[in-house]
Motif scaffolding. Structure first.
Motif, short mmCIF file in Angstrom:
data_model
loop_
_atom_site.label_atom_id
_atom_site.label_comp_id
_atom_site.label_asym_id
_atom_site.label_seq_id
_atom_site.Cartn_x
_atom_site.Cartn_y
_atom_site.Cartn_z
N TYR A 133 -0.42 -3.73 -9.05
CA TYR A 133 0.56 -3.32 -9.73
C TYR A 133 0.58 -1.67 -10.01
CZ TYR A 133 3.75 -2.06 -13.59
OH TYR A 133 4.79 -1.58 -14.43
N GLY A 134 -0.27 -1.12 -10.07
CA GLY A 134 -0.50 0.44 -10.09
C GLY A 134 -0.10 0.87 -8.61
N GLN A 135 -0.60 0.45 -7.62
CA GLN A 135 -0.15 1.01 -6.28
C GLN A 135 1.23 0.61 -6.02
OE1 GLN A 135 -3.23 0.17 -3.13
NE2 GLN A 135 -4.40 -0.99 -4.55
N ALA A 136 1.60 -0.37 -6.45
CA ALA A 136 3.19 -0.65 -6.05
C ALA A 136 4.07 0.18 -6.66
CB ALA A 136 3.14 -2.18 -5.84
N TYR A 137 3.74 0.07 -8.13
CA TYR A 137 5.07 0.58 -9.16
C TYR A 137 4.54 1.82 -9.76
CZ TYR A 137 6.66 -4.21 -8.32
OH TYR A 137 7.10 -5.51 -7.73
N LEU A 138 3.55 2.24 -9.75
CA LEU A 138 3.13 3.47 -10.41
C LEU A 138 2.82 4.73 -9.26
CD1 LEU A 138 0.75 2.12 -13.23
CD2 LEU A 138 3.23 2.55 -13.22
N LEU A 139 2.13 4.29 -8.48
CA LEU A 139 1.78 5.36 -7.29
C LEU A 139 2.72 5.15 -6.18
CD1 LEU A 139 -2.03 5.12 -7.66
CD2 LEU A 139 -0.79 6.78 -8.66
N HIS A 140 3.36 4.24 -5.89
CA HIS A 140 4.10 3.95 -4.48
C HIS A 140 3.20 4.34 -3.51
CE1 HIS A 140 7.57 3.22 -7.22
NE2 HIS A 140 7.38 4.35 -7.87
N ALA A 141 2.26 3.79 -3.38
CA ALA A 141 1.22 4.10 -2.23
C ALA A 141 0.23 3.20 -2.14
CB ALA A 141 0.57 5.36 -2.42
N TYR A 142 -0.25 2.81 -1.12
CA TYR A 142 -1.29 1.81 -0.72
C TYR A 142 -2.56 2.39 -0.04
CZ TYR A 142 2.30 -1.35 -1.94
OH TYR A 142 3.34 -2.11 -2.72
N CYS A 143 -3.53 1.85 -0.66
CA CYS A 143 -5.05 2.18 0.03
C CYS A 143 -5.20 0.96 0.82
CB CYS A 143 -5.86 2.47 -1.04
SG CYS A 143 -7.61 2.57 -0.53
N ARG A 144 -5.52 1.03 2.01
CA ARG A 144 -5.97 -0.02 2.81
C ARG A 144 -7.51 -0.71 2.38
NH1 ARG A 144 -5.14 2.56 8.69
NH2 ARG A 144 -2.77 2.90 8.51
N TYR A 145 -8.21 0.01 2.14
CA TYR A 145 -9.60 -0.29 1.70
C TYR A 145 -9.43 -1.09 0.12
CZ TYR A 145 -11.91 2.87 4.88
OH TYR A 145 -12.05 3.40 6.01
N CYS A 146 -8.36 -0.39 -0.69
CA CYS A 146 -8.14 -1.37 -2.02
C CYS A 146 -7.41 -2.65 -1.55
CB CYS A 146 -7.14 -0.41 -2.70
SG CYS A 146 -7.90 1.20 -3.12
N LEU A 147 -6.55 -2.80 -0.58
CA LEU A 147 -5.77 -4.15 -0.34
C LEU A 147 -6.89 -5.03 0.45
CD1 LEU A 147 -2.38 -2.60 1.27
CD2 LEU A 147 -2.98 -3.57 -1.01
N PHE A 148 -7.94 -4.25 1.06
CA PHE A 148 -8.92 -5.09 1.93
C PHE A 148 -9.54 -5.95 0.50
CE2 PHE A 148 -13.29 -5.82 3.30
CZ PHE A 148 -13.05 -6.98 4.19
N SER A 149 -10.06 -5.23 -0.45
CA SER A 149 -10.60 -5.73 -1.55
C SER A 149 -10.00 -6.65 -2.41
CB SER A 149 -10.88 -4.35 -2.72
OG SER A 149 -11.79 -4.93 -3.60
N ALA A 150 -8.67 -6.45 -2.60
CA ALA A 150 -7.86 -7.37 -3.10
C ALA A 150 -7.66 -8.66 -2.29
CB ALA A 150 -6.45 -6.98 -3.41
#
Length: 183
Positions: free
Chosen positions: A144-161
């Protein structure tokens, strides 16, 4: 005993057929239920082993991000500026500790509990479920923080998700354990 009863010439053929059929049927049911219970416990052990293996991949990812955060080195995110924005944000730390370090600890706990659960420790499976549930909720918050608060995505974070969601899915697939009643 079944073969002796079936081969006895003195018994009525119909009675022998009924007795033989019942004996074969009960033998089949006993063996089938025994095989089924063994295969369920084996399936459960295989799923817990898969959870442990997947947790190692998550541990590697989280450990890499933790080392990068603690040493201050820049990540190689394939040239994506979003990765730096996410990992440099205030959401990347919780109480001054990198969130990736919490992830590494959680993945290590999942690996440990899954390993013990694969060997039949029932308490380990409960702790595993609680740990993965907490990880799942934290992952939802971070996405939620990446999508709606930062409007940015980390590849490593998405891999962890993705790893967390995979672990949760594997745990959902684990059949419930059969408890003995009346003891």
């Amino acid at each position: 005993m079944i073969s002796l009863l079936c081969a006895n010439d003195e018994t009525d053929a119909h009675q022998a057929l009924v007795i033989c059929s019942f004996g074969l049927y009960s033998s089949f049911v006993t063996r089938a239920s025994s095989f089924l219970s063994m295969s369920i416990s084996r399936f459960r052990a295989i799923l817990y082993t898969a959870v442990a293996i997947v947790a190692v991949a998550g541990l590697a990812d989280a450990t890499y991000l933790t080392v990068q955060a603690l040493t201050g080195e820049t990540l190689t995110c394939g040239g994506s500026p979003d990765c730096f924005r996410v990992l440099g944000s205030s959401y990347a730390k919780l109480g001054g500790m990198p969130v990736a370090m919490l992830g590494a600890l959680a993945y290590f706990a999942v690996f440990t509990f899954a390993t013990f659960a694969a060997f039949g420790y029932s308490r380990a499976s409960r702790f595993l479920a609680l740990t993965v549930g907490a990880m799942f909720l934290m992952t939802l918050w971070l996405l939620y923080g990446q999508a709606y608060l930062l409007h940015a995505y980390c590849r490593y974070c998405l891999f962890s998700a993705a790893i967390t969601f995979l672990i949760a899915g594997l745990l959902i697939a684990v059949p419930p354990s059969q408890r003995r009643s009346g003891a």
